[in-house]
Design a protein around this motif. Sequence first.
Motif, PDB file in Angstrom:
ATOM      1  N   UNK A  34     100.060  80.808  87.279  1.00  0.00           N
ATOM      2  CA  UNK A  34     101.191  81.162  86.425  1.00  0.00           C
ATOM      3  C   UNK A  34     102.216  81.923  87.257  1.00  0.00           C
ATOM      4  N   UNK A  35     103.482  81.585  87.070  1.00  0.00           N
ATOM      5  CA  UNK A  35     104.571  82.202  87.824  1.00  0.00           C
ATOM      6  C   UNK A  35     105.695  82.508  86.839  1.00  0.00           C
ATOM      7  N   UNK A  36     105.887  83.787  86.504  1.00  0.00           N
ATOM      8  CA  UNK A  36     106.927  84.119  85.529  1.00  0.00           C
ATOM      9  C   UNK A  36     108.232  84.592  86.139  1.00  0.00           C
ATOM     10  N   UNK A  37     108.197  85.018  87.410  1.00  0.00           N
ATOM     11  CA  UNK A  37     109.410  85.491  88.073  1.00  0.00           C
ATOM     12  C   UNK A  37     109.186  85.427  89.579  1.00  0.00           C
ATOM     13  N   UNK A  38     110.187  85.862  90.349  1.00  0.00           N
ATOM     14  CA  UNK A  38     110.097  85.735  91.803  1.00  0.00           C
ATOM     15  C   UNK A  38     108.993  86.609  92.389  1.00  0.00           C
ATOM     16  N   UNK A  39     108.799  87.797  91.838  1.00  0.00           N
ATOM     17  CA  UNK A  39     107.745  88.683  92.349  1.00  0.00           C
ATOM     18  C   UNK A  39     106.399  87.978  92.330  1.00  0.00           C
ATOM     19  N   UNK A  75     105.706  82.116  80.375  1.00  0.00           N
ATOM     20  CA  UNK A  75     107.131  82.181  80.037  1.00  0.00           C
ATOM     21  C   UNK A  75     107.966  82.520  81.266  1.00  0.00           C
ATOM     22  N   UNK A  76     109.037  81.791  81.458  1.00  0.00           N
ATOM     23  CA  UNK A  76     109.916  82.038  82.593  1.00  0.00           C
ATOM     24  C   UNK A  76     110.807  83.229  82.256  1.00  0.00           C
ATOM     25  N   UNK A  77     110.648  84.322  83.026  1.00  0.00           N
ATOM     26  CA  UNK A  77     111.324  85.579  82.718  1.00  0.00           C
ATOM     27  C   UNK A  77     112.388  85.949  83.736  1.00  0.00           C
TER      28      UNK A  77
END
Length: 335
Positions: free
Chosen positions: A163-168, A191-193
């Motif tokens: 899962x990848x929600x942001x660049x971090x 969810x893409x945040x």
Amino acid sequence: MADSTSIEWTDSTWNPVTGCTKVSPGCDNCYAETFAERWRGTAGHHFENGFDITLRPDRLRLPMTWRTPRRVFLDSMSDLFHTDIPDHYIAQAFAVMALTPQHTYQVLTKRHGRMKTLLSRPTFWHLVAKQGREHFTGCQQDWLAVGAMLGGEPLPNVWLGVSVEDQKWADIRIPALLGTPAAVRFLSCEPLLGPVDLKRAVITRGSERGHGLTASFVHAAGCCENGLHGIDWVITGGESGPRARPMHPQWARHLRDQCEWAGVPFFLKQWGAFAPEDHGHDHGRVALIDTQGRSWTEREAPAPQDTVRMRRVGKTRAGRILDGQHHDAVPAPAR
């Protein structure tokens, strides 16, 4: 639990474990936790223990009863690599996947470190064979199917994703995924945040090495054929539920464009609770969001030029169309 599912990118879900704990912002409004906690304390209910980690050994054989090949999302109500799940039980789940090669399994985790460590050990695959022989009697003749994995090759019918929600979290989880043996690797950006630049985390066409990619990178069949070296599929979507956060359209576009450039299948699962106002929505609470994920109010001026107006219309009305079309690409099953 469950012969069919409403999740757009799979055919069925299989939950030999239920329950989980939160590890990053993408977990904040977990749909599975919300559902399970409704039943906490209800005697005899499947979720009597709410969202506590619970092993479900009676569910382990479920895929063996399915004759028609299908895509199966493993642990939609948990995370198979949670620290509270014993190694031997994870091995039993992998034994079932090895013994049902007609199905394609989609294993998604936020516990990237344990996944990489466990699946990179030859001893784990010997544990898979041991657990299979002990718990799935009558299938010994099928254990030739695990010969390849005991020799270091990943199971061809098991897709591994993070899962990848942001660049971090892209910078943290993607390199771990690339260092894990897998026939197919995928990302669930939901969810893409925030915005995600995949090129920071993988080898890209025309370059020797990407950010965070170490010597532990494990080649898989076909991984050298696309521009995002090692990533075979990208799913994205916005958040739904009562506390949903909006997804800026430019975040989804940027992922789509990166996938198109690289020749990687892209799947837009949903907008979530909020949809862009310019999709024809004139009702519902307004949310203003810029490309950095910052929220604005109409009384604050001036908002950045990249701010968009989103409307809370609900998942169904919001739909899943981006720039006039659906995006439903899925990798072909490995042979």
